[in-house]
Structures are given as structure tokens and as C-alpha cells.
Design a protein around this motif. Structure first.
Motif, PDB file in Angstrom:
ATOM      1  N   ASP A  77       7.142 -80.166 -38.559  1.00  0.00           N
ATOM      2  CA  ASP A  77       7.606 -79.025 -38.099  1.00  0.00           C
ATOM      3  C   ASP A  77       7.407 -77.797 -39.010  1.00  0.00           C
ATOM      4  O   ASP A  77       7.866 -77.834 -40.234  1.00  0.00           O
ATOM      5  N   TYR A  78       6.790 -76.801 -38.622  1.00  0.00           N
ATOM      6  CA  TYR A  78       6.733 -75.691 -39.621  1.00  0.00           C
ATOM      7  C   TYR A  78       7.258 -74.321 -39.100  1.00  0.00           C
ATOM      8  O   TYR A  78       7.139 -74.019 -37.813  1.00  0.00           O
ATOM      9  N   TYR A  79       8.267 -73.858 -39.829  1.00  0.00           N
ATOM     10  CA  TYR A  79       9.161 -72.538 -39.348  1.00  0.00           C
ATOM     11  C   TYR A  79       8.675 -71.335 -40.168  1.00  0.00           C
ATOM     12  O   TYR A  79       8.555 -71.469 -41.361  1.00  0.00           O
TER      13      TYR A  79
ATOM     14  N   SER B  17       3.400 -76.135 -30.518  1.00  0.00           N
ATOM     15  CA  SER B  17       2.860 -77.440 -30.928  1.00  0.00           C
ATOM     16  C   SER B  17       1.330 -76.949 -31.474  1.00  0.00           C
ATOM     17  O   SER B  17       0.775 -76.062 -31.116  1.00  0.00           O
TER      18      SER B  17
ATOM     19  N   GLY C 230       9.724 -72.337 -34.514  1.00  0.00           N
ATOM     20  CA  GLY C 230       8.590 -73.442 -35.086  1.00  0.00           C
ATOM     21  C   GLY C 230       7.793 -73.929 -34.364  1.00  0.00           C
ATOM     22  O   GLY C 230       7.663 -74.105 -33.212  1.00  0.00           O
ATOM     23  N   THR C 231       6.654 -74.598 -35.157  1.00  0.00           N
ATOM     24  CA  THR C 231       5.719 -75.304 -34.629  1.00  0.00           C
ATOM     25  C   THR C 231       5.350 -76.875 -34.909  1.00  0.00           C
ATOM     26  O   THR C 231       5.647 -77.188 -36.078  1.00  0.00           O
ATOM     27  N   LYS C 232       5.434 -77.694 -34.064  1.00  0.00           N
ATOM     28  CA  LYS C 232       5.416 -79.099 -34.353  1.00  0.00           C
ATOM     29  C   LYS C 232       3.812 -79.230 -34.700  1.00  0.00           C
ATOM     30  O   LYS C 232       2.750 -79.415 -33.529  1.00  0.00           O
TER      31      LYS C 232
ATOM     32  N   GLY D 223      15.520 -75.663 -33.084  1.00  0.00           N
ATOM     33  CA  GLY D 223      15.105 -75.021 -34.225  1.00  0.00           C
ATOM     34  C   GLY D 223      16.266 -74.488 -35.235  1.00  0.00           C
ATOM     35  O   GLY D 223      17.575 -75.112 -34.913  1.00  0.00           O
TER      36      GLY D 223
END
Lengths: 111, 115
Positions: A89-91, A9, A105-107, B44
């Protein structure tokens, strides 16, 4: 083994900038990656490919607010002038011969 | 601009075979690699595998024994079959254009494994 590590996060205020990190596993520090955005209840969208020389190739329609950079085994996605629609979310994603790998992933929360 | 659209049953019984098709428009399927990726609810992204024209394939080692991909150049489509499914295979399945980076995504289709 080729692995991408992302913090689960992150948060930043509306209008501010944020830098998200993706770390390549040992022995893979020269690899290129891609960044993808997934807004709530939507499918992923390709943001950019970040090459090992630091250059990047953005997807169609991706604003200039999104940029990529790197240092050693770390790959960064910087989003400036944060907007509410950047909450997502970024992957990160990378590849080797015959395989594709995603980070966890980062939320991102926009405050 | 390439567009991808997944299609197939939204419900599959345990132990049966999941079958999905991706229809590509705006690009010739013969020119590029194409991948399948899935995402269980709240989790994910997991790469399943990729295919190139002439049937050249690579699969995720964790799924390799159950996955088959095929391509139909006449229809500009490629397909995924996943055998012996369980509840753990319940996910949104995406097809995508694979240029080493995944550079285009379909909208995704939810497949639920349940009796």
C-alpha cells in the motif's frame, strides 16, 4: 479543506513501471507531499518528500527505482523495474499549519 | 538514524483511557516534532496529533477533545493519552518523527478496546 485523493488500487507487471497518483484538493495545488510504503503486515516506511518545485528527498536506503514528480495538483510516485516486494500500500501525506493529512492509500499489485 | 518504539497496554476497556509511550533513540527528542498516527485493521492512516518540546501540541480536530500528548525530555520519550475509548479506537498506533513530512516510523503497537 486539505484533502488528498488516491485511487484505491493499481497493478503492473513484474519488471515494468507504474505511476501512482495523489491529487491535492482545490486551493492546495502548490503543497509539498510525502510518499510512504506499507508492505503487507508491516508498518509504513517513509519513501520521499516531494517538494513543490519537483525536487525530492528520499529516505535512507530507498532505491533509485523510486522517483517522484508533479503536475499541477497531482503528485506522482513512479516505481520502475517492479519487483515482487514492491507489492504494498502506498500513502501520500501532506501538511498545513498544525495538521497532517493522509490520502486513502493505493494498493499496488505486482502481476 | 532515529529509531522509535511504542509501548503500552494492548487491551483497554471501553470508556477507559488508552495510554502509550514512544521511546526515541538516535535523536534528541528536544530537537524535533513527534507525531502519533493510527490505523484500524484494513483501513488507512489517521493522524492523531503532534508534540514539540516545551509541550507545544496540535491535535486532529476529530479527536481533540479526547487527546493529550506529553513529552519527557529526560527519558527521550513522548506519550499519548486517549480518553473515553470505544471499539472504534481499536487500531495499530504508530509514533513517528514529524518533519512536516513524517520521516521515520515506529513499528506500531496494536491496541484493542474490549471488555
Amino acid at each position: 479543506q486539505l484533502v488528498l485523493t488516491q485511487s484505491p488500487s493499481a497493478s503492473a507487471s513484474l519488471g515494468a513501471s507504474v505511476k501512482l497518483t495523489c491529487t491535492l484538493s482545490s486551493g492546495h495545488s502548490s503543497y509539498a507531499i510525502a510518499w510512504h510504503q506499507q508492505q503487507p503486515e508491516k508498518g509504513p516506511r517513509y519513501l520521499m518528500k516531494l517538494n513543490s518545485d519537483g525536487s525530492h528527498i528520499k529516505g535512507d536506503g530507498i532505491p533509485d527505482r523510486f522517483s517522484g514528480s508533479l503536475s499541477g495538483a497531482e503528485r506522482y510516485l513512479t516505481i520502475s523495474s517492479l519487483q515482487s516486494e514492491d507489492e504494498a500500500d502506498y500513502y501520500c501525506q501532506t501538511w498545513d499549519t498544525g495538521i497532517r493529512v493522509f490520502g486513502g492509500g493505493t494498493k499496488l499489485t505486482v502481476l | 538514524q532515529v529509531q522509535l518504539q511504542e509501548s503500552g497496554p494492548g487491551l483497554v476497556k471501553p470508556s477507559e483511557t488508552l495510554s502509550l509511550t514512544c521511546t526515541v533513540s538516535g535523536a534528541s527528542i528536544s530537537t524535533y516534532f513527534w507525531s502519533w498516527i493510527r490505523q484500524p485493521a484494513g483501513r488507512g492512516l489517521e493522524w492523531i496529533g503532534r508534540i514539540y518540546t516545551r509541550g507545544s501540541t496540535n491535535y486532529n480536530p476529530s479527536l481533540k477533545s479526547r487527546v493529550t500528548m506529553s513529552i519527557d525530555t529526560s527519558k527521550n520519550q513522548f506519550s499519548l493519552k486517549l480518553t473515553s475509548v470505544t471499539a472504534a479506537d481499536t487500531a495499530v498506533y504508530y509514533c513517528a518523527r514529524d518533519d512536516t513530512a513524517i520521516i521515520a516510523w515506529g513499528q506500531g503497537t496494536l491496541v484493542t478496546v474490549s471488555s
